[in-house]
Write an enzyme that holds these catalytic residues in place. Structure first.
Site, PDB file in Angstrom:
ATOM      1  N   LYS A   1      30.356 -31.595  17.755  1.00 24.27           N
ATOM      2  CA  LYS A   1      29.895 -33.030  17.858  1.00 24.27           C
ATOM      3  C   LYS A   1      30.189 -33.856  16.490  1.00 24.27           C
ATOM      4  O   LYS A   1      31.203 -34.418  16.304  1.00 24.27           O
ATOM      5  CB  LYS A   1      28.340 -33.089  18.064  1.00 24.27           C
ATOM      6  CG  LYS A   1      28.050 -32.359  19.437  1.00 24.27           C
ATOM      7  CD  LYS A   1      26.671 -32.554  20.072  1.00 24.27           C
ATOM      8  CE  LYS A   1      26.341 -31.839  21.247  1.00 24.27           C
ATOM      9  NZ  LYS A   1      26.534 -32.681  22.603  1.00 24.27           N
TER      10      LYS A   1
ATOM     11  N   TYR B   1      20.968 -24.907  25.803  1.00 21.73           N
ATOM     12  CA  TYR B   1      22.146 -24.898  26.212  1.00 21.73           C
ATOM     13  C   TYR B   1      23.059 -24.537  25.205  1.00 21.73           C
ATOM     14  O   TYR B   1      22.984 -25.106  24.033  1.00 21.73           O
ATOM     15  CB  TYR B   1      22.218 -26.335  27.026  1.00 21.73           C
ATOM     16  CG  TYR B   1      23.617 -26.367  27.379  1.00 21.73           C
ATOM     17  CD1 TYR B   1      24.113 -26.047  28.633  1.00 21.73           C
ATOM     18  CD2 TYR B   1      24.612 -27.434  26.572  1.00 21.73           C
ATOM     19  CE1 TYR B   1      25.398 -26.045  29.239  1.00 21.73           C
ATOM     20  CE2 TYR B   1      25.854 -27.487  27.388  1.00 21.73           C
ATOM     21  CZ  TYR B   1      26.212 -26.958  28.524  1.00 21.73           C
ATOM     22  OH  TYR B   1      27.544 -27.171  29.068  1.00 21.73           O
TER      23      TYR B   1
ATOM     24  N   ASP C   1      23.073 -22.040  16.862  1.00 14.61           N
ATOM     25  CA  ASP C   1      23.953 -22.767  17.482  1.00 14.61           C
ATOM     26  C   ASP C   1      23.723 -24.252  17.127  1.00 14.61           C
ATOM     27  O   ASP C   1      22.457 -25.006  17.396  1.00 14.61           O
ATOM     28  CB  ASP C   1      23.727 -22.981  19.132  1.00 14.61           C
ATOM     29  CG  ASP C   1      24.723 -23.757  19.780  1.00 14.61           C
ATOM     30  OD1 ASP C   1      25.483 -24.433  19.121  1.00 14.61           O
ATOM     31  OD2 ASP C   1      24.599 -23.940  20.929  1.00 14.61           O
TER      32      ASP C   1
HETATM   33  N1  PMP Z   1      25.618 -25.978  21.828  1.00 10.48           N
HETATM   34  C1  PMP Z   1      24.806 -27.178  21.940  1.00 10.48           C
HETATM   35  C2  PMP Z   1      23.378 -27.089  21.476  1.00 10.48           C
HETATM   36  C3  PMP Z   1      24.992 -28.305  22.684  1.00 10.48           C
HETATM   37  O1  PMP Z   1      24.009 -29.233  22.517  1.00 10.48           O
HETATM   38  C4  PMP Z   1      26.043 -28.410  23.407  1.00 10.48           C
HETATM   39  C5  PMP Z   1      26.699 -29.461  24.190  1.00 10.48           C
HETATM   40  N2  PMP Z   1      25.745 -30.476  24.420  1.00 10.48           N
HETATM   41  C6  PMP Z   1      27.010 -27.166  23.432  1.00 10.48           C
HETATM   42  C7  PMP Z   1      26.842 -26.118  22.798  1.00 10.48           C
HETATM   43  C8  PMP Z   1      28.437 -27.233  24.099  1.00 10.48           C
HETATM   44  O2  PMP Z   1      29.300 -28.084  23.340  1.00 10.48           O
HETATM   45  P1  PMP Z   1      30.579 -28.768  24.202  1.00 10.48           P
HETATM   46  O3  PMP Z   1      29.960 -29.797  25.214  1.00 10.48           O
HETATM   47  O4  PMP Z   1      31.447 -29.754  23.125  1.00 10.48           O
HETATM   48  O5  PMP Z   1      31.311 -27.695  24.742  1.00 10.48           O
END
Ligand code: PMP
Length: 426
Positions: free
Chosen positions: A265, A142, A237
């Site tokens: 995060k 994701y 990511d």
């Molecule tokens: N990339 C990863 C690996 C994530 O775990 C997440 C959210 N859990 C995101 C992108 C998206 O981040 P956000 O919820 O801050 O948009």
């Protein structure tokens, strides 16, 4: 009726599904979501006054524990000077310096407001830089909810059983090609099929949105080599893994250098922050230096930067990640011991301060297919048995767990005891 249940009923009248992000609705486990009121250290309190040892930590950011004094103080101080200017500030420069110091692969960095913005922008940049169209991602990973990334995605989509969202034109989805995580041959086959049109690979270096799956040896190295061979941009990511699995993030832990990195995060200390950065040569294509457009009214917000910097300063302390990793290992050793004692087949996984628990006969879970074979019904029961006893785990079998530096020995022991009781009842 609990206050949480009452609030959930009210929320459903005005908010779709009663929540502002799907997994919060407990779709994956059933029952009523817990509404939280406050938290301190590793303990979160719900609106009914019940305390929980928290292993969600706002889905990763609360690595220092909740209500960290230095972060709180930095936020208050910054707020006194004004909440937003939409103009450059000194603290953004300090933040950029700090990120590039921690992560040498990031020569230049742009701040944004969420992980979604970070990945969406990094992909646009990779496409603009290479002049190619296709984006290669992994099933069950994701990367936020941008259109092209909601194809065979993980996290809340898996919880709801809709890995590819409606609302995305087929023409857009056609440019997203998917391979199997931890299977290099599946990636090679796609490059052979589209040798001239893969702009980038985007990967969670430790998959954390289909439970927790570390990379098998050679997987990340193989992605690096394929990107070099086919002139594609390698994007790690690290929105979840950044500063979570190692001081140098996953790229430091596994010693593989991406071209671009996305963050979120932890770097916001609990405020809405994301970032993307990498090689100067690629970042030079970004507006206003280059033609690839990206912008944000609140990007680099001074209050958010203050929170993030105060968090990063503490994460840089000698031994921080070693201690966090040791606490997480201690928890998982305890979980394994309880599982054996009660005859429950369980596998665990760990990368630094993130972990996974799988109800499976397999020794180790390396693929999305294996995650899907785990016992989902057993997880649901387990989740509620822990919740009742004051241990708050992610409300889905497709999410990683997070330990903070504030999870001390006594809390970890208590958690292991609760998990043992839950196993006994399963
Ligand atoms: N990339 C990863 C690996 C994530 O775990 C997440 C959210 N859990 C995101 C992108 C998206 O981040 P956000 O919820 O801050 O948009």
């Amino acid at each position: 009726m609990t206050k949480s249940a009452d609030l959930f009923e009210q929320a459903k009248q005005h908010i779709p599904g009663g929540v502002n992000s799907p997994v919060r609705a407990f779709n994956g486990v059933g029952g009523t979501p817990v509404f939280f009121e406050k938290a301190d250290g590793a303990i979160a309190y719900d609106v009914d006054g019940k305390a929980y040892i928290d292993y969600v930590g706002s889905w990763g950011p609360m690595i220092l524990g909740h209500n960290n004094p230095a972060v709180k103080e930095a936020v208050i101080k910054a707020a006194e000077n004004g909440l937003s200017f939409g103009a450059p500030t000194a603290i953004e420069v300090t933040m950029a310096e700090k990120i590039t110091e921690f992560l040498p692969s990031i020569e230049k960095v742009r701040m944004v407001n969420s992980g979604t913005e970070a990945t969406m922008s990094a992909i646009r940049l990779a496409r603009g830089y290479t002049g190619k169209n296709k984006l290669l991602k992994f099933e069950g990973c994701y990367h936020g909810h941008a259109d092209s990334l909601l194809v065979k995605a993980g996290s809340g989509l898996l919880t709801m059983g809709v890995p590819s969202s409606p609302g995305i034109p087929a023409d857009v989805a056609a440019h997203t090609i998917t391979a199997e995580f931890n299977n290099l041959d599946s990636v090679k086959a796609l490059f052979e099929q589209y040798p001239d049109d893969v702009a980038c690979i985007i990967v969670e270096p430790v998959a954390g949105n289909m439970n927790c799956i570390p990379p098998v040896p050679g997987f990340l190295e193989g992605l690096r080599a394929l990107c070099d061979e086919y002139n594609a941009v390698l994007i790690f990511d690290e929105v979840m893994t950044g500063f979570r699995v190692h001081k140098g993030s996953a790229q430091g832990l596994y010693n593989v250098t991406p071209d671009l990195t996305t963050l979120g995060k932890v770097i916001g200390g609990g405020m809405p922050v994301g970032a993307f950065g990498g090689k100067k040569e690629i970042m030079a294509h970004l507006a206003p230096e280059g033609p690839v457009y990206q912008a944000g009214t609140l990007s680099g917000n001074p209050v958010a930067m203050a929170a993030g910097l105060a968090a990063l300063e503490q994460l840089g302390a000698d031994g921080f990640h070693e201690q966090l990793t040791a606490q997480t290992t201690y928890l998982l050793d305890g979980v394994k011991a309880q599982a054996e004692k009660h005859g429950i087949p369980v596998a665990t996984a760990q990368a630094g301060g993130m972990f996974g628990i799988f109800f499976t006969d397999a020794e180790q879970v390396n693929t999305f297919a294996q995650v899907c074979e785990c016992d989902g019904e057993r997880f649901k029961k387990f989740f509620h048995l822990c919740l009742e006893r004051g241990v708050y785990l992610a409300p889905s079998a497709f999410e990683a767990g997070f330990v903070s530096i504030k999870h001390d020995r006594a809390m970890l022991d208590k958690t292991i005891e609760v998990i043992g009781e839950a196993f006994a009842e399963l």
